[in-house]
Design an enzyme around this catalytic site. Structure first.
Site, short mmCIF file in Angstrom:
data_model
loop_
_atom_site.label_atom_id
_atom_site.label_comp_id
_atom_site.label_asym_id
_atom_site.label_seq_id
_atom_site.Cartn_x
_atom_site.Cartn_y
_atom_site.Cartn_z
N LYS A 112 0.83 -1.22 0.00
CA LYS A 112 0.00 0.00 0.00
C LYS A 112 0.85 1.25 0.00
O LYS A 112 0.51 2.24 -0.65
CB LYS A 112 -0.93 0.02 1.22
CG LYS A 112 -2.15 -0.87 1.06
CD LYS A 112 -3.17 -0.50 2.11
CE LYS A 112 -4.37 -1.41 2.07
NZ LYS A 112 -5.34 -1.13 3.13
N LYS A 193 -4.33 -10.84 -6.45
CA LYS A 193 -5.53 -11.04 -5.63
C LYS A 193 -6.66 -10.13 -6.11
O LYS A 193 -6.40 -8.98 -6.48
CB LYS A 193 -5.14 -10.70 -4.18
CG LYS A 193 -6.18 -10.90 -3.15
CD LYS A 193 -5.76 -10.25 -1.85
CE LYS A 193 -5.70 -8.74 -1.95
NZ LYS A 193 -5.68 -8.01 -0.70
N LYS A 196 -10.50 -4.64 -3.98
CA LYS A 196 -11.49 -3.56 -4.06
C LYS A 196 -10.90 -2.32 -4.70
O LYS A 196 -11.60 -1.53 -5.30
CB LYS A 196 -11.92 -3.16 -2.64
CG LYS A 196 -12.97 -4.02 -2.03
CD LYS A 196 -13.38 -3.52 -0.65
CE LYS A 196 -12.35 -3.86 0.40
NZ LYS A 196 -12.76 -3.57 1.78
#
Ligand code: TYM
Length: 333
Positions: A112, A193, A196
């Site tokens: 992130k 993966k 969202k």
């Protein structure tokens, strides 16, 4: 007293079938075996920049999705993290016993932070707040997808460290992963993966996507250069589609093999799309019914926070006492 379950989701992006198969489906299934708490973790969401109006709307959307997926508010508490200030309070106390080295090893932080221009300190502390969510309720079971397993290990490390520094305080939480669906991969790229935050069309099936869109996304999914399914050797895209089918259908490995061996990819995708749509249509109908009742979701959230706050506050008091902070007891004395 029943053991406690706690889990949560961030009110960001659009919840997808990975969130459902990795977590939400298990929550609905096991909720009655435990005292269950399901959280909407808005304080985690703000570790990256959010539009305030969108965030506010997302919180109730996620709550309605929990309800539509079968979380029973008469049994389970559904609550918003920021509505119970003890989450942030315990997080600070745990921050003070967590070595920075542990946090800098977190793979989600590395991934992130690589995508951010400025990295807020909150993003670094993110797993400590998650540990606080869990330890605050002395949760024994935490049902999550595989990507949260490392955070759960860290939670246990923090709990252990606290217990050894201040005496037995926290229950050790166990990670509960589903047998199938713990890691649903992107339909456009089965090596990453399903996420969202990925905005690419064709990447994810969102739980609120209309049926025609779901079908289109699945029919366009990346497979491999073979024409049909072979259990002797298959690419990750085909394996992902079969996993999605198996997780929704509940079929055994043997049943999957019999049903799909030799099937052409076009037919495989059609069957996966039918299976996903047949599960999401009734879910979406419930979602529409729930959101049509004015004030209903807000009431569920209010009641959930009221129910869990005494548990959370008593843990904070206990931790304060252990650490020598000024607790309610010291104020009385
Ligand atoms: P979040 O919001 O990213 O994801 C919510 C849940 O969905 C699971 N999940 C997946 N499972 C299978 N395949 C996928 N592709 C996939 N993508 C997501 C996640 O594992 C998760 O269970 N840090 C957490 C939120 C959190 C939390 C907690 C969870 C905060 N406090 C306390 C448990 C307990 C997160 O970001 O989840």
């Amino acid at each position: 007293m029943k053991a406690r379950v706690l889990s949560g989701m961030q009110p960001t992006g659009n919840l997808h079938i990975g969130n459902y198969l990795g977590a939400l489906k298990t929550w609905a299934k096991i909720q009655y075996d435990y005292e269950s708490i399901f959280c909407i973790v808005d304080l985690h969401a703000i570790t990256v920049q959010q539009d305030p109006a969108r965030l506010r709307a997302k919180i109730e959307e996620i709550a309605a999705i929990y309800l539509a997926a079968g979380i029973d508010p008469k049994h389970s508490a559904i609550m918003v993290q920021s509505a119970v200030p003890a989450h942030a309070e315990l997080a600070w106390m745990l921050t003070c016993v967590t070595p920075m080295g542990w946090l800098s090893r977190m793979t989600q932080f590395k991934a992130k932070s690589a995508a951010q221009e400025t990295i807020g300190d909150g993003l670094f502390q993110y797993p400590v707040l998650m540990a606080a969510d869990i330890l605050l309720y002395q949760a024994a079971i935490v049902p999550v997808g595989e990507d949260q397993a490392q955070h759960l290990e860290l939670t246990r490390d923090i709990a252990q460290r606290f217990n050894s520094m201040f005496g037995d305080t926290f229950v050790m939480p166990a990670t509960e992963l589903p047998a199938i669906g713990a890691r649903v991969m992107g339909l456009d790229d089965p090596l990453t993966k399903m996420s969202k935050s990925s905005s690419g069309a064709g990447h994810a099936v969102a739980l609120l996507d209309p049926p025609e869109r779901i079908r289109k996304t699945i029919m366009r999914a990346t497979t491999d250069s073979n024409p049909s399914v072979s259990f002797e050797g298959m690419g990750p895209g085909v394996e992902n589609l079969l996993n999605i089918y198996q997780a929704f259908s509940g079929c055994s490995d043997g049943e999957i093999r019999t049903a799909f061996e030799g099937l052409r990819y076009g037919d495989l995708k059609k069957r996966v799309a039918d299976m996903v749509i047949s599960h999401l249509e009734p879910f979406q109908k419930r979602y529409r019914e729930i959101t049509a009742k004015p004030g209903y979701v807000a009431g569920v959230l209010r009641e959930g926070a009221e129910r869990v706050a005494p548990i959370a506050n008593s843990t904070v008091e206990l931790v304060k006492r252990k650490m020598g902070l000024y607790s309610a007891d010291s104020r009385k004395a």
